[in-house]
Design a protein around this motif. Structure first.
Motif, PDB file in Angstrom:
ATOM      1  N   THR A  44       9.714  60.908 -10.005  1.00  0.00           N
ATOM      2  CA  THR A  44      10.144  59.796  -9.154  1.00  0.00           C
ATOM      3  C   THR A  44      10.373  58.561 -10.016  1.00  0.00           C
ATOM      4  O   THR A  44       9.874  58.461 -11.141  1.00  0.00           O
ATOM      5  N   LEU A  45      11.133  57.618  -9.454  1.00  0.00           N
ATOM      6  CA  LEU A  45      11.421  56.353 -10.116  1.00  0.00           C
ATOM      7  C   LEU A  45      11.063  55.197  -9.184  1.00  0.00           C
ATOM      8  O   LEU A  45      10.856  55.385  -7.980  1.00  0.00           O
ATOM      9  N   ALA A  46      11.003  54.007  -9.753  1.00  0.00           N
ATOM     10  CA  ALA A  46      10.741  52.780  -8.984  1.00  0.00           C
ATOM     11  C   ALA A  46       9.440  52.900  -8.189  1.00  0.00           C
ATOM     12  O   ALA A  46       9.404  52.674  -6.976  1.00  0.00           O
ATOM     13  N   ASN A  47       8.356  53.283  -8.909  1.00  0.00           N
ATOM     14  CA  ASN A  47       7.027  53.396  -8.286  1.00  0.00           C
ATOM     15  C   ASN A  47       7.011  54.332  -7.084  1.00  0.00           C
ATOM     16  O   ASN A  47       6.356  54.074  -6.065  1.00  0.00           O
ATOM     17  N   GLY A  48       7.748  55.428  -7.205  1.00  0.00           N
ATOM     18  CA  GLY A  48       7.761  56.437  -6.156  1.00  0.00           C
ATOM     19  C   GLY A  48       8.773  56.212  -5.062  1.00  0.00           C
ATOM     20  O   GLY A  48       8.858  57.012  -4.115  1.00  0.00           O
ATOM     21  N   ALA A  49       9.571  55.155  -5.178  1.00  0.00           N
ATOM     22  CA  ALA A  49      10.551  54.852  -4.127  1.00  0.00           C
ATOM     23  C   ALA A  49      11.733  55.804  -4.149  1.00  0.00           C
ATOM     24  O   ALA A  49      12.415  55.976  -3.134  1.00  0.00           O
ATOM     25  N   LEU A  50      12.006  56.422  -5.292  1.00  0.00           N
ATOM     26  CA  LEU A  50      13.153  57.321  -5.434  1.00  0.00           C
ATOM     27  C   LEU A  50      12.710  58.635  -6.053  1.00  0.00           C
ATOM     28  O   LEU A  50      12.153  58.651  -7.161  1.00  0.00           O
ATOM     29  N   SER A  51      12.931  59.745  -5.361  1.00  0.00           N
ATOM     30  CA  SER A  51      12.729  61.058  -5.965  1.00  0.00           C
ATOM     31  C   SER A  51      14.003  61.458  -6.694  1.00  0.00           C
ATOM     32  O   SER A  51      15.101  61.040  -6.321  1.00  0.00           O
ATOM     33  N   VAL A  52      13.863  62.267  -7.725  1.00  0.00           N
ATOM     34  CA  VAL A  52      14.975  62.581  -8.613  1.00  0.00           C
ATOM     35  C   VAL A  52      15.231  64.092  -8.638  1.00  0.00           C
ATOM     36  O   VAL A  52      14.292  64.884  -8.777  1.00  0.00           O
ATOM     37  N   ASP A  53      16.496  64.466  -8.510  1.00  0.00           N
ATOM     38  CA  ASP A  53      16.895  65.870  -8.634  1.00  0.00           C
ATOM     39  C   ASP A  53      18.110  65.943  -9.555  1.00  0.00           C
ATOM     40  O   ASP A  53      19.159  65.370  -9.263  1.00  0.00           O
ATOM     41  N   VAL A  54      17.960  66.647 -10.681  1.00  0.00           N
ATOM     42  CA  VAL A  54      19.021  66.783 -11.685  1.00  0.00           C
ATOM     43  C   VAL A  54      19.557  68.206 -11.643  1.00  0.00           C
ATOM     44  O   VAL A  54      18.786  69.167 -11.746  1.00  0.00           O
ATOM     45  N   ASP A  55      20.875  68.360 -11.504  1.00  0.00           N
ATOM     46  CA  ASP A  55      21.439  69.705 -11.443  1.00  0.00           C
ATOM     47  C   ASP A  55      21.740  70.229 -12.845  1.00  0.00           C
ATOM     48  O   ASP A  55      21.608  69.522 -13.848  1.00  0.00           O
TER      49      ASP A  55
END
Length: 210
Positions: A44-55
């Protein structure tokens, strides 16, 4: 007599292994393609505000290896830029799209099990080294100005594979690598954390020795 026979058999086996080992001074060049498959949970980014998925992505690759000793080589992996789509999802479930490109040159020290009388004369190998991944052309689509920046990454890389000879100096290679890639990320100049890509990289190649 049994001990003498055992010593003679062992000496013969060692001689055979040495005779058929890849000799020091050999060069190999490989041309193929690799698929970069990022790990499932990219953090996650921004202290958990955004989860990340990379293809994932597949691109042509090339390798060069020089044998510094019998069966021991130093290999460099290079490729044309990989392209990845990224989905950032906020806590309300709203997705935001991003795109990146990267180059992942990797330098490895490898041991080839050549001369071990493997079935079908296959030649497995293992290696460990260092990966340097540089990111560029980062783009984030938020509907407004957004400067996404992903720092370069340096990490350990493992390598395993097998060469299947079909001529004296030519082989078909199947391999897999694990790369420790955990770059820092910033948005509009502010640090928002790091993303854990750490992919498996699967490939096939034609390999020629000189």
């Amino acid at each position: 007599m049994k001990l003498q026979s055992l010593v003679l058999a062992t000496a013969a086996a060692l001689t055979m292994t040495t005779a058929f080992a890849v000799p020091a001074g050999t060069w190999t060049v490989g041309a193929g393609a690799h698929y970069v498959m990022p790990k499932d949970d990219n953090g996650t980014l921004a202290n958990g505000a955004l989860s990340v998925d990379v293809d994932g992505d597949v691109r042509p690759t090339i390798t060069g290896e020089y044998f510094v000793a019998n069966n021991i080589g130093v290999e460099l992996l290079a490729a044309i830029p990989f392209h990845h789509d990224i989905t950032l999802t906020d806590t309300d479930g709203n997705p935001f799209d991003a795109k990146i490109q990267h180059l992942p040159p990797t330098l490895s020290l490898q041991y080839h099990f050549d001369g071990y009388n493997m079935p079908m004369n296959v030649k497995p190998f293992i290696g460990v080294g260092v990966n340097y991944t540089t990111f560029f052309n980062e783009r984030l689509y938020l509907g407004g100005p957004a400067d996404l920046d992903i720092d370069d990454s340096v990490g350990v890389a493992g390598h395993i594979g097998v060469d299947i000879p079909f001529a004296d100096t030519e082989s078909f290679r199947i391999d897999a690598r694990y790369m420790d890639i955990k770059p820092d990320v910033s948005l509009n100049g502010a640090d928002i954390g790091s993303v854990d890509i750490s992919p498996w990289v699967f490939g096939v190649a034609y390999v020629k020795s000189f």
